[in-house]
Design a protein around this motif. Structure first.
Motif, mmCIF file in Angstrom:
data_model
loop_
_atom_site.group_PDB
_atom_site.id
_atom_site.type_symbol
_atom_site.label_atom_id
_atom_site.label_comp_id
_atom_site.label_asym_id
_atom_site.label_seq_id
_atom_site.Cartn_x
_atom_site.Cartn_y
_atom_site.Cartn_z
ATOM 1 N N ILE A 181 6.405 6.522 2.958
ATOM 2 C CA ILE A 181 7.337 7.024 3.973
ATOM 3 C C ILE A 181 8.690 7.309 3.323
ATOM 4 C CG2 ILE A 181 8.686 6.341 6.025
ATOM 5 C CD1 ILE A 181 6.147 4.881 7.017
ATOM 6 N N GLU A 189 7.016 15.038 8.802
ATOM 7 C CA GLU A 189 6.219 14.368 9.835
ATOM 8 C C GLU A 189 5.095 13.569 9.188
ATOM 9 O OE1 GLU A 189 4.860 17.295 12.671
ATOM 10 O OE2 GLU A 189 6.711 17.109 13.842
ATOM 11 N N LEU A 190 4.764 12.457 9.835
ATOM 12 C CA LEU A 190 3.643 11.619 9.402
ATOM 13 C C LEU A 190 2.539 11.713 10.442
ATOM 14 C CD1 LEU A 190 2.256 9.320 7.784
ATOM 15 C CD2 LEU A 190 3.751 7.703 8.967
ATOM 16 N N ALA A 202 1.734 1.542 10.188
ATOM 17 C CA ALA A 202 2.480 2.789 10.015
ATOM 18 C C ALA A 202 3.603 2.890 11.048
ATOM 19 C CB ALA A 202 1.541 3.983 10.111
ATOM 20 N N LYS A 203 3.303 2.515 12.298
ATOM 21 C CA LYS A 203 4.307 2.602 13.358
ATOM 22 C C LYS A 203 5.495 1.687 13.053
ATOM 23 C CE LYS A 203 2.671 2.673 17.792
ATOM 24 N NZ LYS A 203 1.656 2.368 18.838
ATOM 25 N N TRP A 206 7.469 2.968 10.020
ATOM 26 C CA TRP A 206 8.166 4.210 10.388
ATOM 27 C C TRP A 206 9.447 3.875 11.147
ATOM 28 C CZ3 TRP A 206 7.450 9.070 8.839
ATOM 29 C CH2 TRP A 206 8.010 10.120 9.566
ATOM 30 N N SER A 207 9.311 2.946 12.085
ATOM 31 C CA SER A 207 10.459 2.573 12.891
ATOM 32 C C SER A 207 11.486 1.817 12.036
ATOM 33 C CB SER A 207 9.955 1.790 14.098
ATOM 34 O OG SER A 207 10.792 0.733 14.397
ATOM 35 N N ARG A 211 13.070 6.335 11.094
ATOM 36 C CA ARG A 211 12.602 7.714 11.286
ATOM 37 C C ARG A 211 12.458 8.022 12.787
ATOM 38 N NH1 ARG A 211 11.177 10.931 6.633
ATOM 39 N NH2 ARG A 211 11.497 9.578 4.849
ATOM 40 N N THR A 213 10.963 8.690 16.216
ATOM 41 C CA THR A 213 9.648 8.384 16.794
ATOM 42 C C THR A 213 8.810 9.641 16.970
ATOM 43 O OG1 THR A 213 10.850 6.757 18.060
ATOM 44 C CG2 THR A 213 8.572 7.088 18.691
ATOM 45 N N HIS A 215 8.488 12.133 15.238
ATOM 46 C CA HIS A 215 7.909 12.711 14.025
ATOM 47 C C HIS A 215 6.751 11.898 13.465
ATOM 48 C CE1 HIS A 215 11.712 15.304 13.110
ATOM 49 N NE2 HIS A 215 11.142 15.577 14.263
ATOM 50 N N LEU A 216 6.400 10.813 14.139
ATOM 51 C CA LEU A 216 5.175 10.086 13.783
ATOM 52 C C LEU A 216 4.103 10.536 14.757
ATOM 53 C CD1 LEU A 216 3.397 7.913 12.486
ATOM 54 C CD2 LEU A 216 4.396 6.270 14.052
#
Lengths: 333, 357
Positions: A181, A189-190, A202-203, A206-207, A211, A213, A215-216
């Protein structure tokens, strides 16, 4: 409020085993396929021992020859869907539903990271091919337990070459999602499709990375969780009901089977319409939805009945039914 | 199955003048797709499906909030890529919540939108409309939004200028047009109608533009770019001064520009301009030329407007197979052939990916 889905009759044209337990099905619809985009899925009415069950499967691209291709993993803890699919014979007729896309790929982003775990490769495969064709900047990280579980890896190597990186769990290889990431363009974007744990990780990362939200991107059919599917019981004191939930039925289906009036929306753990309060649980509740936040899930006070279940034992829940003098008429087990 | 639409979706269509898209929400319909357009803080134009994911209320009835759009009903927020970034009364966002984001690009003072497969939207395919840039050529045009006719009727109109004689008598119309031979050529994505009228009395409009006594050579070189752009190279030069051979120094050149975007099957948006490369600093001439084309019903395009809408109404009322073609329709027929070819290509199975398995 989803529009009613249109049934399409189809024929199983061919099958091919991609791995010892992942089978490719080529389904030929009676009318030509329209509007299929990467990330689309079809629902299949899968014949099982009991009544046919509706299951969602991502479509494998490319969509050039009018055939729907899906890959189905035979699961030991199957809710009946995968076993039913695997029993199908070439030439058999099937009922499917028109393709839908709830995992839409955005074009024109400066960078993409695609993350696939196991059978989660199916929507990601179509996305990788589309991004490759659009000359987009992307990487695909694909993990599976063993080397032979890496379905479609050869095809992907052919199409996307070095953009693909494979990870074999039993050889000690792990995707370092956090550092991946960090390497992604801040406007990138993921896209994730894989087991529940992979998505949760991953969530969270990412948070933590701050990043956006939005874009996940991920999709869930709510069919995996922290525990294997097992039978358990539901008690509803308000209705004096005790209901058995078999391993291959969801809580929502079991409630409906027992005649409990339910409302629902997506039936895949997104919208929160089928949520009911938990009064008591004798075993751990396997929250498989994406509606509740981590905090809400930890409180364990409500359950998303379409996808979540108890690991075993019994869950006591309430319903919003306030009809006076209710003694439920259907069978009490 | 629905009957195929008369317009290809995989194409760039003029959707607005650049100056019309600002820090507010503007609604347009292009090829049957309802779109909301706005300008982001970085100046780029964004185009989203004009229907909230939740209950389909047009997002254009909502509010712009930074680079995002807030629905005017329950407050869902969508970013400029169409992703939902806020949902009311819950801590998470449904992962499937999004609205379509359409590829858009600004070029030649217009906003162009691609209503089809976004994977195929290549800005290099935007039609050549450089005459509209306001540099080498000048002019101020406008738009007939929601013109009540099939966009192809406008193309027919522009690809055969014999109609000028009858629709635009007294300005650009002239019997010489119908008397002069013409030639039609084409490539894979263009069709061109060329007509030279040698040694004629200038029609009133061109006589005023040239402002020199004497007979003239007049030209009309009209090029269609599939599926919906027409550029007409038009003008006059004193006769026998070599204009047909390429020397236009003794004349005046103009260009009529048309980007015709289907709104529905029977309505369209007609973006037009008339530009010139003479007396470029003459602002009064610019507004005179604009009024000559559109002016409360009296301009030449107002005359076309009446004909086109009446023609569409007649088609709707008359079940007879659309109409008959004449020799003068060769340019229009090549244009329609190129459109039909694009449509046939799109009927082939949808493919985001070309690689075969």
């Amino acid at each position: 409020m989803a529009k009613p889905m249109e049934r399409i009759s189809a024929r199983l044209r061919a099958t091919r085993d991609l791995t010892p337990d992942v089978r490719l099905f080529e389904i030929e619809p009676d009318r030509p396929l329209v509007n299929v985009t990467p990330g689309s899925h079809i629902d299949v009415l899968v014949p099982t021992d009991g009544r046919p069950q509706l299951r969602s499967y991502s479509l494998l691209g490319p969509y050039t020859d009018g055939l729907y291709r899906i890959a189905v993993k035979r699961l030991a803890s199957s809710r009946g869907g995968s076993a039913g699919m695997w029993r199908l014979k070439v030439g058999e007729r099937l009922t499917i539903f028109e393709p839908r896309n709830s995992f839409e790929l955005s074009y024109g982003r400066p960078d993409y990271l695609l993350l696939a775990g196991g059978i989660g490769i199916t929507p990601i495969y179509a996305m990788a091919l589309a991004l490759n064709q659009a000359n987009a900047n992307f990487r695909l990280l694909y993990a599976a337990h063993s080397r032979r579980d890496l379905a479609l890896a050869d095809e992907l190597t052919t199409y996307v070459g070095e953009r693909l990186q494979l990870f074999v769990g039993e050889e000690g290889q792990r995707i370092d999602i956090g550092s991946e990431i960090a390497q992604l363009d801040t406007r990138g974007e993921l896209y994730v499709c894989g087991p529940f744990g992979m998505l949760e990780t991953a969530k969270q990362l990412w948070s933590q990375a701050g990043r956006p939200t939005a874009h996940l991107r991920y999709e869930t059919f709510g069919n995996t969780g922290g525990f294997a599917d097992a039978p358990f019981k539901i008690r509803i004191p308000r209705l004096s009901l005790e209901i058995d939930v078999p391993a291959h039925r969801s809580m929502l289906e079991a409630l409906e089977d027992a005649g409990v009036d339910m409302i629902f929306g997506c039936r895949r753990g997104e919208c929160g319409l089928c949520v009911l309060p938990i009064l008591e649980a004798s075993a751990e509740v396997d929250h498989r939805d994406v509606f509740f936040s981590g905090e809400e899930r930890a409180m364990n006070s409500k359950v998303c009945t379409c996808v979540s279940r108890a690991a075993s034992g019994c869950v006591t829940i309430d319903t919003p039914d306030r009809t006076p003098d209710q003694r439920h008429s259907s069978k009490v087990s | 199955m629905n009957a195929p639409k008369p317009f290809p979706l995989n194409a760039w269509y003029a959707t607005a003048w650049s100056h019309e898209i600002a820090r507010e929400l503007s609604a347009r319909t292009i090829c049957g797709k309802n779109v909301v357009l706005y300008r982001r803080l970085d100046g780029a134009v964004a185009a989203l499906e004009d229907a909230c994911w939740h209950r389909l209320l047009p997002l254009s009835l909502g509010h712009l909030k930074g680079d995002d759009v807030r629905c005017g009903y329950h407050g869902l927020v969508f970013n400029s890529a169409g992703r939902c970034s806020y949902m009311p009364a819950q801590k998470t966002i449904n992962p499937s919540a999004c609205v379509r984001a359409y590829p858009v690009a600004e070029r030649h003072r217009l906003v162009w939108l691609w209503p089809g497969d976004p994977a195929l939207a290549d800005p290099a395919k935007i039609p050549d409309f450089h005459w509209n840039d306001g540099k080498q050529w000048v002019g101020e045009g406008g738009t007939f939004y929601q013109l009540k006719c099939d966009y192809r009727l406008v193309i027919d109109n522009l690809m055969d200028l014999t109609h000028e004689t009858y629709v635009h008598a007294g300005s650009i119309g002239d019997e010489a047009i119908t008397a002069a031979p013409f030639e039609v050529t084409h490539t894979g994505n263009t069709a061109t109608m060329t007509r030279w009228m040698i040694d004629i009395e200038p029609p009133p409009f061109w006589g005023r533009q040239l402002a020199r006594p004497g007979r003239v050579d007049r030209w009309q070189i009209v090029t269609f770019q599939a599926p919906s752009v027409v550029v007409g190279d038009v003008g006059v030069a004193l006769t026998h001064t070599g204009a047909p051979q390429g020397d236009r120094s003794q004349g005046v050149s103009g260009a009529f520009l048309a980007a015709i975007s289907p709104e529905t099957e029977t309505t369209c948006h007609y973006f037009w301009n008339f530009v010139r490369n003479y007396r470029k600093d003459d602002a009064q001439l610019t507004s005179e030329l604009q009024r000559a084309h559109v002016y409360g019903g009296a301009g030449v395009y107002d005359q076309d407007h009446r004909v086109l809408e009446a023609q569409q109404a007649a088609i709707a009322n008359n079940p007879r197979s659309p109409f008959y073609d004449l020799n003068i329709d060769a340019g229009a027929l090549w244009a329609r052939r190129l459109i039909d070819r694009m449509l046939a290509d799109e009927q082939a199975p949808v493919s985001a990916n070309v690689a075969a398995e």
